[in-house]
Design a protein around this motif. Structure first.
Motif, PDB file in Angstrom:
ATOM      1  N   ARG A  27      -1.904  36.525  24.329  1.00  0.00           N
ATOM      2  CA  ARG A  27      -1.932  37.337  23.112  1.00  0.00           C
ATOM      3  C   ARG A  27      -0.942  38.496  23.254  1.00  0.00           C
ATOM      4  O   ARG A  27      -0.761  39.036  24.351  1.00  0.00           O
ATOM      5  CB  ARG A  27      -3.338  37.900  22.862  1.00  0.00           C
ATOM      6  N   SER A 157     -15.669  32.903  15.236  1.00  0.00           N
ATOM      7  CA  SER A 157     -15.884  31.543  15.728  1.00  0.00           C
ATOM      8  C   SER A 157     -17.202  30.970  15.205  1.00  0.00           C
ATOM      9  O   SER A 157     -17.301  29.779  14.912  1.00  0.00           O
ATOM     10  CB  SER A 157     -15.875  31.515  17.253  1.00  0.00           C
ATOM     11  N   ASP A 222      -7.095  22.150  20.800  1.00  0.00           N
ATOM     12  CA  ASP A 222      -6.872  23.545  21.160  1.00  0.00           C
ATOM     13  C   ASP A 222      -5.629  24.055  20.442  1.00  0.00           C
ATOM     14  O   ASP A 222      -4.520  23.560  20.672  1.00  0.00           O
ATOM     15  CB  ASP A 222      -6.693  23.646  22.682  1.00  0.00           C
ATOM     16  N   MET A 224      -4.048  26.662  20.941  1.00  0.00           N
ATOM     17  CA  MET A 224      -3.174  27.428  21.824  1.00  0.00           C
ATOM     18  C   MET A 224      -2.234  26.555  22.645  1.00  0.00           C
ATOM     19  O   MET A 224      -1.476  27.057  23.468  1.00  0.00           O
ATOM     20  CB  MET A 224      -4.011  28.320  22.732  1.00  0.00           C
ATOM     21  N   ASP A 252     -10.359  27.391  12.915  1.00  0.00           N
ATOM     22  CA  ASP A 252     -10.538  28.835  13.055  1.00  0.00           C
ATOM     23  C   ASP A 252      -9.173  29.470  13.311  1.00  0.00           C
ATOM     24  O   ASP A 252      -8.704  29.556  14.442  1.00  0.00           O
ATOM     25  CB  ASP A 252     -11.501  29.135  14.209  1.00  0.00           C
ATOM     26  N   HIS A 254      -8.323  32.441  13.251  1.00  0.00           N
ATOM     27  CA  HIS A 254      -8.384  33.688  14.008  1.00  0.00           C
ATOM     28  C   HIS A 254      -7.885  33.485  15.440  1.00  0.00           C
ATOM     29  O   HIS A 254      -7.402  34.425  16.073  1.00  0.00           O
ATOM     30  CB  HIS A 254      -9.814  34.223  14.026  1.00  0.00           C
ATOM     31  N   GLU A 255      -7.999  32.252  15.937  1.00  0.00           N
ATOM     32  CA  GLU A 255      -7.538  31.962  17.290  1.00  0.00           C
ATOM     33  C   GLU A 255      -6.029  32.206  17.450  1.00  0.00           C
ATOM     34  O   GLU A 255      -5.543  32.399  18.568  1.00  0.00           O
ATOM     35  CB  GLU A 255      -7.851  30.507  17.647  1.00  0.00           C
TER      36      GLU A 255
END
Length: 278
Positions: A27, A157, A222, A224, A252, A254-255
């Motif tokens: 992040r 989440s 995932d 990410m 989601d 927000h991830e």
């Protein structure tokens, strides 16, 4: 050093296709919003573009973010001159309900009254009180939590995962109305009180009735890592209902906050999953 843009781009997601390649789980600081006395608020990017391990801001941006004091102003917290105009405008108190039936009590500034509920990811909500300013409304918020044990936050989440289950919209709407009645009764202002009043205004997410139909499952990959591509059918707060090869998934988003991606014509390769059943 490159000059960092202070502009925030808004992209209409609903009905559009989103494709991206994730560039890792790290992040990065998302900067802050600066409040200017007598002027609109302004986005300020992190000057160093620093990585963060927790939260969404580096120490430098967090220390300059005056908005962090807004949640303690009713307990004698600091209010900067720049933030004072925001705090001292009228505010609203609401009860919001999420797809899993969990309720929360929250506040919205007068200028953010309806947008605040949309970004919360609620399925339905009721405004229960108007307050003269942000200090008064947060006293009311704490009172609702103390007297009726209504929480003040729900993790993103949890909100997203609940959307993958069948949603009984009629039951949620009725439960929200019942709790809102209890809140208004508990907050009934005494004679002569003019800093707040109870109200009764309802709100529902766009496509409210449609949530009771259709099979949705949590996005099984995932975000990410790897490549992703889907068509967005609906946005509910920071979650999105998307289509991949004719199947409906809840993502989601927000991830992705603070994480770097490369946009392009990418596709999702997903494992087979089973839909939630009634």
């Amino acid at each position: 050093m490159d000059v960092l843009s202070r502009e925030v781009d808004y992209v209409e997601l609903r009905g559009g296709r989103v494709g991206f390649e994730a560039l890792g789980p790290q992040r990065w600081c998302t900067g802050r919003i600066a409040f200017r006395k007598g002027a609109p608020s302004e986005y300020v990017p992190c000057p160093e573009q620093l990585p963060v391990e927790t939260g969404s801001q580096c120490e430098g941006c967090e220390s300059k973010d005056s908005f962090r004091f807004v949640h303690t102003i009713h307990r004698g917290g600091f209010v900067s001159r720049e933030l004072e105009a925001h705090v001292m405008q009228p505010h609203w108190l609401y009860i919001a309900t999420f797809a899993n039936g969990v309720h929360k009590v929250g506040t919205a500034a007068d200028t953010r009254k309806w947008g605040r509920l949309a970004e919360q990811g609620a399925i339905c909500a009721r405004y229960v009180a108007w307050a003269a300013d942000g200090k008064v409304v947060r006293v009311l918020e704490d009172r609702v939590t103390e007297q009726l044990q209504v929480r003040q936050s729900v993790r993103s989440s949890v909100k997203a995962a609940a959307l993958a289950l069948p949603v009984d919209t009629a039951r949620l709407d009725a439960a929200t109305a019942a709790l809102a009645d209890r809140v208004r009764d508990s907050l009934a202002p005494p004679i002569g009180e003019d800093t707040y009043r109870t109200v009764d205004e309802s709100w529902q997410v766009a496509g409210f009735r449609e949530l009771a139909t259709g099979n949705r499952v949590c996005y099984p990959s995932d975000l990410m890592s790897g490549s992703h591509g889907f068509t967005v059918r609906a946005c509910i707060g920071q979650a999105a209902v998307v289509d991949v090869d004719g199947a409906s998934y809840v993502v989601d988003l927000h991830e992705l906050k603070g994480r770097r991606v490369r946009f392009g014509d990418y596709e999702s390769t997903l494992p087979a999953v089973q839909s939630a059943l009634f």
